[in-house]
Motif scaffolding. Structure first.
Motif, PDB file in Angstrom:
ATOM      1  N   GLY A  11       0.844  -1.190   0.000  1.00 34.13           N
ATOM      2  CA  GLY A  11       0.000   0.000   0.000  1.00 34.13           C
ATOM      3  C   GLY A  11       0.880   1.240   0.000  1.00 34.13           C
ATOM      4  N   PRO A  12       0.434   2.322   0.639  1.00 32.78           N
ATOM      5  CA  PRO A  12       1.245   3.538   0.675  1.00 32.78           C
ATOM      6  C   PRO A  12       2.620   3.329   1.323  1.00 32.78           C
ATOM      7  CG  PRO A  12      -1.004   3.983   1.392  1.00 32.78           C
ATOM      8  CD  PRO A  12      -0.877   2.499   1.259  1.00 32.78           C
ATOM      9  N   GLY A  13       2.762   2.274   2.118  1.00 32.50           N
ATOM     10  CA  GLY A  13       4.050   1.974   2.744  1.00 32.50           C
ATOM     11  C   GLY A  13       5.127   1.564   1.760  1.00 32.50           C
ATOM     12  N   LEU A  14       4.727   1.241   0.518  1.00 32.25           N
ATOM     13  CA  LEU A  14       5.723   0.860  -0.484  1.00 32.25           C
ATOM     14  C   LEU A  14       6.712   1.999  -0.764  1.00 32.25           C
ATOM     15  CD1 LEU A  14       6.657  -1.441  -2.343  1.00 32.25           C
ATOM     16  CD2 LEU A  14       5.301  -0.386  -4.148  1.00 32.25           C
ATOM     17  N   HIS A  15       6.302   3.230  -0.477  1.00 28.68           N
ATOM     18  CA  HIS A  15       7.227   4.359  -0.663  1.00 28.68           C
ATOM     19  C   HIS A  15       8.516   4.156   0.132  1.00 28.68           C
ATOM     20  CE1 HIS A  15       4.848   7.086  -3.145  1.00 28.68           C
ATOM     21  NE2 HIS A  15       3.790   6.608  -2.490  1.00 28.68           N
ATOM     22  N   MET A  16       8.456   3.380   1.179  1.00 30.82           N
ATOM     23  CA  MET A  16       9.649   3.073   1.973  1.00 30.82           C
ATOM     24  C   MET A  16      10.718   2.408   1.115  1.00 30.82           C
ATOM     25  SD  MET A  16       9.844   0.639   5.326  1.00 30.82           S
ATOM     26  CE  MET A  16      11.220   0.710   6.444  1.00 30.82           C
ATOM     27  N   LEU A  17      10.288   1.604   0.142  1.00 24.99           N
ATOM     28  CA  LEU A  17      11.223   0.829  -0.671  1.00 24.99           C
ATOM     29  C   LEU A  17      11.363   1.347  -2.099  1.00 24.99           C
ATOM     30  CD1 LEU A  17      10.213  -2.749   0.584  1.00 24.99           C
ATOM     31  CD2 LEU A  17      12.012  -1.235   1.459  1.00 24.99           C
ATOM     32  N   ARG A  18      10.704   2.448  -2.406  1.00 27.20           N
ATOM     33  CA  ARG A  18      10.827   3.031  -3.744  1.00 27.20           C
ATOM     34  C   ARG A  18      12.135   3.805  -3.851  1.00 27.20           C
ATOM     35  NH1 ARG A  18       5.357   5.518  -6.284  1.00 27.20           N
ATOM     36  NH2 ARG A  18       7.002   6.500  -7.527  1.00 27.20           N
ATOM     37  N   ASP A  19      12.789   3.645  -4.988  1.00 27.87           N
ATOM     38  CA  ASP A  19      14.068   4.328  -5.199  1.00 27.87           C
ATOM     39  C   ASP A  19      13.890   5.837  -5.313  1.00 27.87           C
ATOM     40  OD1 ASP A  19      16.907   4.068  -5.496  1.00 27.87           O
ATOM     41  OD2 ASP A  19      16.656   4.585  -7.615  1.00 27.87           O
ATOM     42  N   ASP A  20      12.763   6.284  -5.847  1.00 30.12           N
ATOM     43  CA  ASP A  20      12.564   7.715  -6.081  1.00 30.12           C
ATOM     44  C   ASP A  20      11.894   8.466  -4.933  1.00 30.12           C
ATOM     45  OD1 ASP A  20      10.124   6.417  -6.458  1.00 30.12           O
ATOM     46  OD2 ASP A  20       9.507   7.716  -8.114  1.00 30.12           O
ATOM     47  N   THR A  21      11.273   7.764  -3.988  1.00 31.69           N
ATOM     48  CA  THR A  21      10.525   8.471  -2.937  1.00 31.69           C
ATOM     49  C   THR A  21      10.850   8.042  -1.512  1.00 31.69           C
ATOM     50  OG1 THR A  21       8.690   6.892  -3.061  1.00 31.69           O
ATOM     51  CG2 THR A  21       8.540   8.880  -4.467  1.00 31.69           C
ATOM     52  N   SER A  22      11.733   7.091  -1.324  1.00 35.04           N
ATOM     53  CA  SER A  22      12.004   6.582   0.022  1.00 35.04           C
ATOM     54  C   SER A  22      12.710   7.615   0.897  1.00 35.04           C
ATOM     55  CB  SER A  22      12.863   5.319  -0.025  1.00 35.04           C
ATOM     56  OG  SER A  22      13.193   4.907   1.294  1.00 35.04           O
ATOM     57  N   PRO A  23      12.096   7.956   2.037  1.00 36.74           N
ATOM     58  CA  PRO A  23      12.764   8.867   2.958  1.00 36.74           C
ATOM     59  C   PRO A  23      13.800   8.152   3.840  1.00 36.74           C
ATOM     60  CG  PRO A  23      10.589   8.352   3.795  1.00 36.74           C
ATOM     61  CD  PRO A  23      10.722   7.669   2.459  1.00 36.74           C
ATOM     62  N   VAL A  24      13.866   6.829   3.735  1.00 40.73           N
ATOM     63  CA  VAL A  24      14.787   6.053   4.576  1.00 40.73           C
ATOM     64  C   VAL A  24      15.745   5.201   3.740  1.00 40.73           C
ATOM     65  CG1 VAL A  24      13.280   6.025   6.613  1.00 40.73           C
ATOM     66  CG2 VAL A  24      13.006   4.268   4.863  1.00 40.73           C
ATOM     67  N   ARG A  25      15.901   5.536   2.484  1.00 36.05           N
ATOM     68  CA  ARG A  25      16.747   4.768   1.552  1.00 36.05           C
ATOM     69  C   ARG A  25      18.162   4.583   2.094  1.00 36.05           C
ATOM     70  NH1 ARG A  25      15.661   7.244  -3.250  1.00 36.05           N
ATOM     71  NH2 ARG A  25      16.654   9.062  -2.356  1.00 36.05           N
ATOM     72  N   ALA A  26      18.816   5.673   2.541  1.00 35.34           N
ATOM     73  CA  ALA A  26      20.196   5.582   3.031  1.00 35.34           C
ATOM     74  C   ALA A  26      20.288   4.724   4.290  1.00 35.34           C
ATOM     75  CB  ALA A  26      20.750   6.980   3.302  1.00 35.34           C
ATOM     76  N   ARG A  27      19.296   4.838   5.134  1.00 37.91           N
ATOM     77  CA  ARG A  27      19.303   4.049   6.374  1.00 37.91           C
ATOM     78  C   ARG A  27      19.139   2.560   6.073  1.00 37.91           C
ATOM     79  NH1 ARG A  27      15.463   4.637  11.714  1.00 37.91           N
ATOM     80  NH2 ARG A  27      16.720   3.227  12.978  1.00 37.91           N
ATOM     81  N   ILE A  28      18.270   2.230   5.136  1.00 40.91           N
ATOM     82  CA  ILE A  28      18.091   0.820   4.756  1.00 40.91           C
ATOM     83  C   ILE A  28      19.388   0.270   4.163  1.00 40.91           C
ATOM     84  CG2 ILE A  28      16.910  -0.735   3.148  1.00 40.91           C
ATOM     85  CD1 ILE A  28      14.369   0.961   3.585  1.00 40.91           C
ATOM     86  N   LYS A  29      20.040   1.052   3.327  1.00 38.67           N
ATOM     87  CA  LYS A  29      21.315   0.628   2.730  1.00 38.67           C
ATOM     88  C   LYS A  29      22.331   0.335   3.825  1.00 38.67           C
ATOM     89  CE  LYS A  29      24.778   2.101  -0.697  1.00 38.67           C
ATOM     90  NZ  LYS A  29      25.989   1.813   0.029  1.00 38.67           N
ATOM     91  N   SER A  30      22.453   1.230   4.779  1.00 32.79           N
ATOM     92  CA  SER A  30      23.398   1.058   5.882  1.00 32.79           C
ATOM     93  C   SER A  30      23.055  -0.169   6.721  1.00 32.79           C
ATOM     94  CB  SER A  30      23.397   2.313   6.750  1.00 32.79           C
ATOM     95  OG  SER A  30      24.181   2.124   7.891  1.00 32.79           O
ATOM     96  N   MET A  31      21.785  -0.337   7.044  1.00 28.27           N
ATOM     97  CA  MET A  31      21.366  -1.486   7.842  1.00 28.27           C
ATOM     98  C   MET A  31      21.619  -2.792   7.113  1.00 28.27           C
ATOM     99  SD  MET A  31      17.814  -0.098   9.561  1.00 28.27           S
ATOM    100  CE  MET A  31      17.493  -1.579  10.527  1.00 28.27           C
ATOM    101  N   SER A  32      21.379  -2.820   5.820  1.00 29.38           N
ATOM    102  CA  SER A  32      21.585  -4.037   5.035  1.00 29.38           C
ATOM    103  C   SER A  32      23.043  -4.454   5.016  1.00 29.38           C
ATOM    104  CB  SER A  32      21.080  -3.846   3.613  1.00 29.38           C
ATOM    105  OG  SER A  32      19.686  -3.710   3.620  1.00 29.38           O
ATOM    106  N   GLU A  33      23.928  -3.481   5.052  1.00 29.48           N
ATOM    107  CA  GLU A  33      25.362  -3.781   5.044  1.00 29.48           C
ATOM    108  C   GLU A  33      25.834  -4.368   6.369  1.00 29.48           C
ATOM    109  OE1 GLU A  33      26.961   0.012   3.972  1.00 29.48           O
ATOM    110  OE2 GLU A  33      26.428  -0.210   1.851  1.00 29.48           O
ATOM    111  N   THR A  34      25.191  -3.989   7.463  1.00 30.77           N
ATOM    112  CA  THR A  34      25.616  -4.463   8.779  1.00 30.77           C
ATOM    113  C   THR A  34      24.718  -5.548   9.360  1.00 30.77           C
ATOM    114  OG1 THR A  34      24.385  -2.690   9.886  1.00 30.77           O
ATOM    115  CG2 THR A  34      26.693  -2.240   9.341  1.00 30.77           C
TER     116      THR A  34
END
Length: 181
Positions: free
Chosen positions: A105-128
């Protein structure tokens, strides 16, 4: 004064009854004759066992499914905080945990490349935290693509599942704990 003394006496008598009831075992035997004059036989006071362990054995699997279905950066960050806290807790006590964040639903924006406000945080978390996965609802993605007349690119950490809600159901049916921040 009499009212408070009466109240105290009532509470005290309840407490006394509770103490007595814990000392009588559940194996009290009543005479088979069922006569009202026959007294019940009571066994020795129950033994108190050690409290149950609050932490599961190291071999127990911990699995957490986290739902994100709103386009709200505060909720997304709260979900990531919960994920981070759970991963850190089990790491500190030497146990493993699998975590999957399911966005639909609207939560998909979390994982969208163009609209995610937490993109950098997810990238960092995935690495660790390699034990954390991110699933994107395919149905929502298709509907967004149709509504916006463009392809909806997702962040590289996301994998597409057919239906986010079905994914959550399947995880719960397999024994995963469920969290909706």
């Amino acid at each position: 004064m009499n009212i408070s003394l009466t109240g105290f006496a009532g509470v005290a008598s309840i407490a006394f009854a509770l103490v007595l009831s814990t000392q009588i075992t559940s194996s009290a035997q009543i005479s088979s004759s069922m006569q009202t004059s026959a007294p019940a036989r009571v066994s020795a006071p129950a033994k108190v066992s050690a409290p149950a362990k609050t932490r599961p054995a190291a071999s127990q699997r911990h699995r957490l499914a986290v739902q994100v279905n709103v386009n709200d950066p505060a909720v997304m960050n709260l979900a990531l905080n919960n994920v981070s806290n759970a991963a850190q807790y089990y790491s500190e006590i030497g146990q493993k945990v699998e975590i999957e964040v399911v966005a639909f639903g609207p939560g998909l924006h979390m994982l969208r490349d163009d609209t995610s406000p937490v993109r950098a945080r997810i990238k960092s978390m995935s690495e660790t935290m390699p034990n954390v996965a991110f699933s994107a609802c395919g149905n929502t993605r298709e509907n967004m693509a149709r509504a916006e007349a463009k392809d909806i690119a997702l962040i590289s950490q996301a994998k597409v599942v057919k239906a986010g809600v079905v994914r959550l159901m399947e995880l719960q049916e397999r024994g995963w704990s469920y969290l909706r921040p």
